[in-house]
Design a protein around this motif. Sequence first.
Motif, PDB file in Angstrom:
ATOM      1  N   TRP A 176       0.852  -1.914 -13.210  1.00 50.49           N
ATOM      2  CA  TRP A 176      -0.402  -2.226 -12.526  1.00 50.49           C
ATOM      3  C   TRP A 176      -1.604  -1.712 -13.328  1.00 50.49           C
ATOM      4  O   TRP A 176      -2.668  -2.330 -13.346  1.00 50.49           O
ATOM      5  CB  TRP A 176      -0.409  -1.660 -11.108  1.00 50.49           C
ATOM      6  CG  TRP A 176      -1.625  -2.101 -10.349  1.00 50.49           C
ATOM      7  CD1 TRP A 176      -2.730  -1.374 -10.075  1.00 50.49           C
ATOM      8  CD2 TRP A 176      -1.859  -3.411  -9.815  1.00 50.49           C
ATOM      9  NE1 TRP A 176      -3.653  -2.131  -9.396  1.00 50.49           N
ATOM     10  CE2 TRP A 176      -3.138  -3.392  -9.224  1.00 50.49           C
ATOM     11  CE3 TRP A 176      -1.114  -4.589  -9.765  1.00 50.49           C
ATOM     12  CZ2 TRP A 176      -3.690  -4.509  -8.595  1.00 50.49           C
ATOM     13  CZ3 TRP A 176      -1.667  -5.702  -9.151  1.00 50.49           C
ATOM     14  CH2 TRP A 176      -2.944  -5.643  -8.573  1.00 50.49           C
TER      15      TRP A 176
ATOM     16  N   ASN B  57      -6.347  -1.181  -4.520  1.00 48.65           N
ATOM     17  CA  ASN B  57      -4.912  -1.154  -4.785  1.00 48.65           C
ATOM     18  C   ASN B  57      -4.558  -0.232  -5.944  1.00 48.65           C
ATOM     19  O   ASN B  57      -3.515   0.413  -5.934  1.00 48.65           O
ATOM     20  CB  ASN B  57      -4.399  -2.576  -5.070  1.00 48.65           C
ATOM     21  CG  ASN B  57      -3.981  -3.265  -3.784  1.00 48.65           C
ATOM     22  OD1 ASN B  57      -3.842  -2.618  -2.749  1.00 48.65           O
ATOM     23  ND2 ASN B  57      -3.773  -4.565  -3.852  1.00 48.65           N
ATOM     24  N   THR B  58      -5.444  -0.170  -6.932  1.00 49.66           N
ATOM     25  CA  THR B  58      -5.187   0.757  -8.046  1.00 49.66           C
ATOM     26  C   THR B  58      -5.151   2.185  -7.545  1.00 49.66           C
ATOM     27  O   THR B  58      -4.231   2.952  -7.861  1.00 49.66           O
ATOM     28  CB  THR B  58      -6.300   0.624  -9.099  1.00 49.66           C
ATOM     29  OG1 THR B  58      -6.432  -0.748  -9.427  1.00 49.66           O
ATOM     30  CG2 THR B  58      -5.963   1.405 -10.340  1.00 49.66           C
TER      31      THR B  58
ATOM     32  N   LYS C  95      -2.491  -7.239  -0.688  1.00 44.38           N
ATOM     33  CA  LYS C  95      -2.059  -8.392  -1.466  1.00 44.38           C
ATOM     34  C   LYS C  95      -1.873  -9.602  -0.563  1.00 44.38           C
ATOM     35  O   LYS C  95      -2.203 -10.731  -0.920  1.00 44.38           O
ATOM     36  CB  LYS C  95      -0.730  -8.077  -2.178  1.00 44.38           C
ATOM     37  CG  LYS C  95      -0.921  -7.609  -3.599  1.00 44.38           C
ATOM     38  CD  LYS C  95      -0.789  -8.737  -4.589  1.00 44.38           C
ATOM     39  CE  LYS C  95      -1.964  -8.926  -5.473  1.00 44.38           C
ATOM     40  NZ  LYS C  95      -2.563  -7.890  -6.198  1.00 44.38           N
TER      41      LYS C  95
ATOM     42  N   THR D 258       1.358 -10.909 -10.711  1.00 42.94           N
ATOM     43  CA  THR D 258       1.268 -10.043  -9.530  1.00 42.94           C
ATOM     44  C   THR D 258       2.487 -10.259  -8.639  1.00 42.94           C
ATOM     45  O   THR D 258       2.954  -9.331  -7.988  1.00 42.94           O
ATOM     46  CB  THR D 258      -0.025 -10.290  -8.735  1.00 42.94           C
ATOM     47  OG1 THR D 258      -0.086 -11.676  -8.399  1.00 42.94           O
ATOM     48  CG2 THR D 258      -1.242  -9.900  -9.522  1.00 42.94           C
TER      49      THR D 258
ATOM     50  N   ASP E 181       3.688   1.504 -11.164  1.00 42.93           N
ATOM     51  CA  ASP E 181       2.312   1.948 -11.341  1.00 42.93           C
ATOM     52  C   ASP E 181       1.819   1.613 -12.746  1.00 42.93           C
ATOM     53  O   ASP E 181       0.719   1.082 -12.944  1.00 42.93           O
ATOM     54  CB  ASP E 181       2.268   3.466 -11.110  1.00 42.93           C
ATOM     55  CG  ASP E 181       0.850   3.976 -10.997  1.00 42.93           C
ATOM     56  OD1 ASP E 181      -0.045   3.154 -10.730  1.00 42.93           O
ATOM     57  OD2 ASP E 181       0.647   5.189 -11.175  1.00 42.93           O
TER      58      ASP E 181
ATOM     59  N   GLY F  88      -8.780  -5.131  -5.795  1.00 48.36           N
ATOM     60  CA  GLY F  88      -7.983  -4.682  -6.933  1.00 48.36           C
ATOM     61  C   GLY F  88      -8.137  -3.189  -7.162  1.00 48.36           C
ATOM     62  O   GLY F  88      -7.154  -2.482  -7.387  1.00 48.36           O
TER      63      GLY F  88
ATOM     64  N   LEU G 224      -2.034   2.892  -5.515  1.00 53.76           N
ATOM     65  CA  LEU G 224      -0.823   3.059  -6.324  1.00 53.76           C
ATOM     66  C   LEU G 224      -0.827   4.387  -7.068  1.00 53.76           C
ATOM     67  O   LEU G 224       0.217   5.039  -7.190  1.00 53.76           O
ATOM     68  CB  LEU G 224      -0.690   1.920  -7.325  1.00 53.76           C
ATOM     69  CG  LEU G 224       0.103   0.689  -6.872  1.00 53.76           C
ATOM     70  CD1 LEU G 224       0.400  -0.203  -8.052  1.00 53.76           C
ATOM     71  CD2 LEU G 224       1.401   1.087  -6.184  1.00 53.76           C
TER      72      LEU G 224
ATOM     73  N   PHE H 263      -0.693  -1.458  -0.057  1.00 56.17           N
ATOM     74  CA  PHE H 263      -0.795  -2.350  -1.200  1.00 56.17           C
ATOM     75  C   PHE H 263      -0.348  -3.761  -0.814  1.00 56.17           C
ATOM     76  O   PHE H 263      -1.019  -4.756  -1.110  1.00 56.17           O
ATOM     77  CB  PHE H 263       0.082  -1.808  -2.346  1.00 56.17           C
ATOM     78  CG  PHE H 263      -0.041  -2.568  -3.623  1.00 56.17           C
ATOM     79  CD1 PHE H 263      -0.909  -2.145  -4.615  1.00 56.17           C
ATOM     80  CD2 PHE H 263       0.714  -3.707  -3.843  1.00 56.17           C
ATOM     81  CE1 PHE H 263      -1.026  -2.853  -5.792  1.00 56.17           C
ATOM     82  CE2 PHE H 263       0.600  -4.415  -5.019  1.00 56.17           C
ATOM     83  CZ  PHE H 263      -0.274  -3.989  -5.997  1.00 56.17           C
TER      84      PHE H 263
ATOM     85  N   HIS I 219       5.272  -8.315 -10.062  1.00 58.96           N
ATOM     86  CA  HIS I 219       4.958  -6.903  -9.842  1.00 58.96           C
ATOM     87  C   HIS I 219       5.272  -6.511  -8.401  1.00 58.96           C
ATOM     88  O   HIS I 219       5.880  -5.476  -8.140  1.00 58.96           O
ATOM     89  CB  HIS I 219       3.487  -6.646 -10.159  1.00 58.96           C
ATOM     90  CG  HIS I 219       3.053  -5.238  -9.907  1.00 58.96           C
ATOM     91  ND1 HIS I 219       2.321  -4.884  -8.796  1.00 58.96           N
ATOM     92  CD2 HIS I 219       3.269  -4.094 -10.593  1.00 58.96           C
ATOM     93  CE1 HIS I 219       2.104  -3.588  -8.817  1.00 58.96           C
ATOM     94  NE2 HIS I 219       2.664  -3.085  -9.904  1.00 58.96           N
TER      95      HIS I 219
ATOM     96  N   LEU J 178      -2.240  -4.508 -15.472  1.00 62.60           N
ATOM     97  CA  LEU J 178      -2.568  -5.759 -14.782  1.00 62.60           C
ATOM     98  C   LEU J 178      -3.989  -5.740 -14.238  1.00 62.60           C
ATOM     99  O   LEU J 178      -4.714  -6.735 -14.309  1.00 62.60           O
ATOM    100  CB  LEU J 178      -1.608  -5.990 -13.620  1.00 62.60           C
ATOM    101  CG  LEU J 178      -0.238  -6.557 -13.957  1.00 62.60           C
ATOM    102  CD1 LEU J 178       0.551  -6.786 -12.673  1.00 62.60           C
ATOM    103  CD2 LEU J 178      -0.368  -7.862 -14.709  1.00 62.60           C
ATOM    104  N   PHE J 179      -4.385  -4.595 -13.700  1.00 59.42           N
ATOM    105  CA  PHE J 179      -5.689  -4.523 -13.032  1.00 59.42           C
ATOM    106  C   PHE J 179      -6.844  -4.891 -13.967  1.00 59.42           C
ATOM    107  O   PHE J 179      -7.574  -5.847 -13.689  1.00 59.42           O
ATOM    108  CB  PHE J 179      -5.855  -3.137 -12.389  1.00 59.42           C
ATOM    109  CG  PHE J 179      -7.220  -2.871 -11.850  1.00 59.42           C
ATOM    110  CD1 PHE J 179      -7.765  -3.693 -10.865  1.00 59.42           C
ATOM    111  CD2 PHE J 179      -7.979  -1.807 -12.318  1.00 59.42           C
ATOM    112  CE1 PHE J 179      -9.039  -3.451 -10.366  1.00 59.42           C
ATOM    113  CE2 PHE J 179      -9.241  -1.559 -11.824  1.00 59.42           C
ATOM    114  CZ  PHE J 179      -9.776  -2.387 -10.847  1.00 59.42           C
TER     115      PHE J 179
END
Lengths: 197, 536, 94
Positions: free
Chosen positions: A186, A57-58, A101, A138, A183, A54, A61, A97, A141, A189-190
């Motif tokens: 996310w 991916n943050t 995922k 997700t 972005d 996670g 992004l 990303f 997203h 979400l993260f």
Amino acid sequence: MEHRDDIGSKLGMWIFIFTEILLFGGLFLVYAIMRSSYSTEFHQAAHHLNAFIGAINTVVLLVSSATVAMSISAVQKGNKKLAVILLLITLLCAAIFMVNKYFEWGHKIHIGLYPGSALMLTLSHGQVMFFSLYYFMTGLHMFHLVVGGIILTIAIIKVQNGSINKDRYVLLENGGLYWHLVDLIWIYLFPLLYLIT
Amino acid sequence: MTEEKTHHPEPSYLVDTGKYKGLMAWLTSTDHKRIGLMYMYAMMVFFAVGVILGMVMRIELFWPGQQFYGPQAYNGIFTIHGIIMIFTVVIPGLAAVFGNFSMPIMIGARDVAFPRLNLFSFYLYVIGAAIALASQFMGNGPPDTGWTFYAPYSIQTHTNVVAAVFGAFVLGFSSILTGLNFIVTMHRMRAPGMTFFKMPLFPWSLYATAWIQVLATPIVGITLLMIIAERWLRIGFFDPSLGGDPVLYQHLFWIYSHPAVYIMILPAMGVITEIIPTFSQKKIFGYKAIAISSLAIALVGYFVWAHHMYTSGMSTTARWVFSLLTFLVAVPSAIKVFNWVTTMYKGSISLKPPFLFALGFIFLFMIGGMTGLSLGALATNIHVHDTAYVVAHFHYIVFGGVGFAFFAAIFYWYPKMYGRMYNFKMANWSFVFLFTGFNLLYFPQFIIGMMGMPRRYFDYLPQFTLGHQLSFFGGLLLVIGFIIMLITLFSKKGAPAPDNPWGGRTFEWRIPSPPPVENFEVMPEMAENEQPYDYK
Amino acid sequence: MHPETVHITPYRTLAWVLITLLGLTFITITATWIDLSALTVAVALLIATVKAYIVLTYFMHLKFESSLFRVFVFMVLFIYVLVIAFTLSDYLFR
């Protein structure tokens, strides 16, 4: 007669972004209510998510967002080559990303953690809700990420052939706004999915 | 931009000038006027289907017990009646038809901000409506959930809910794009000198409407997607057996669907606000109050959704909060009614068909609004919840309100749309039939509702027979009224219409009837001291 | 068409914004290692909101647009927060 109004187009894009925010807003509302009913189960279930993936991916992004913003500056300065490179980096980030995922979802589906599975039915109600939300949020997203990627691909082609240029770049700006929206979602979400252990 | 063309008047928008002719010229046109008319034709077709379904229900209800078809068919019919009437007729309703046709002209623009997006919205509308209609004929039979798709039944029934829900989703998307287009148009394309507080009040109402379309529709979009995911993937958000919460569905659904009522009624109020000063030849009373009350209705109307849910087991706190807000939203609506009536006072009134329908609107909307307050009160709501009283209430609003405003708008702008007048006598007769028929159809429903007739029931106790039979005859009168109206409008060509048949002051009455493709030969401006309703 | 004064965000600014955002991400991850019990979510949401604010202001260029855009964004977020609050008026008081 051609009617051109860059501020108008941008206003239109922003309003579209509002609708997207509220689209996800409906989901965040579901999240808020489910979490208020099942807070301990949410904590337990979040242990199954890999906070490391996670986090990567943050970062990916955020970098992609910065490169989109820079590509706009590059186009404004007339630096076509740099703009294309920056946008390609963005697409590369999007690809990373997606691959991440893919492994993340793939692993969970492999061990049988997906809505409607036999394993899922043995979990507590709160955990079922958590994973349902996880997949739905997700998933939606990711769908937006793909759409954003398509928009930016079109933008790259247009920068290449010169129809997006120093005097006329509102399309790229709007594509960029859409990408930042991906972005932005996310960013919420993260922590809400991965960091509530 | 300001070249004079006195000797060669521009051809009207009804004449095909592009590369296509006939039907294709219409289907590919990005002209806001043509798109408005296309919406109108499509809506008339859907409305006719909805009316027929309504009458099919009334025939079944003529006597207690089963007459012509069974309860399952009845459930399917009231569901599709609701879906068609709500999602394809009254929600796009006045905004899509007259918003498209008149609004750009009224603010002095050549078109909307994004003409191609506008055509795209129209196609989304047609596709969404087609999917919703197709749900009747595909899969395991027509959906039987009611237009509200309440969970958990909507995730359990074997009927074809997914198609209907997806159709509603697409229709919602169309509505969002129309709203987006209108907001940008009104921000960016007003005539020079026309500040926001010099804009006519129909555009004002559309502006408030557009914001609700943009901000509320996505919530129902995601909710409908969740219903589909529930059925296909068993995500369980609304399924109690998996830990979900059906009341949450009701919240999400009404977060959109209550503001949707204001999407319907605000443009209707806007049309009435145009018609009343024109036919009273008097300046509108309280221009700013009306403009701001539109925004106030939009804002407060966003937060009253849970008054549909008093009996669903909500917390007491939520109940009184939403009841309070419901009473609050009546205030700006009442301000508008007050201003309309005051505008008429000492005006020089000419009782032409559009004005007649506008009066009908005010009368019916008042009844609908007042009964809405009794429903918004917690105690009475428990008594009449889900009875025919509710059915009567919302038909007074969406049909007596939106419907009559729609007819008023057609009679008002018809000369501008087609460059022809119509027969006033016939139009008045259609009003007599529609108004009498409407009240005969729905007023008895208030009474039998209070006596305890539940809504959405196929059968009923014998004491409700008279009420249902009166309603049936009311329905017949309504149908006669529609037929007279259609004959009046479309049977034979009337005399050529002058540019300004009613003595209106807004921009659309200063250009030829029908308008040229680009609307204005000389772009209009508003002078420093000019107001939108400068009647003597 | 009327030329508007174009604001070009320098690369350096954007780079600094990115570094700040990455830093905040790091903080939000480390904050979960400390047990703040009930405050954990609040802290996570607060940091996320700061990040969102930065993205809106610089990446999405709100700082350099006309104030109309900022008013709209604020209005939308305000309405959304109210929606959540009114919905919770049901769930928190059952």
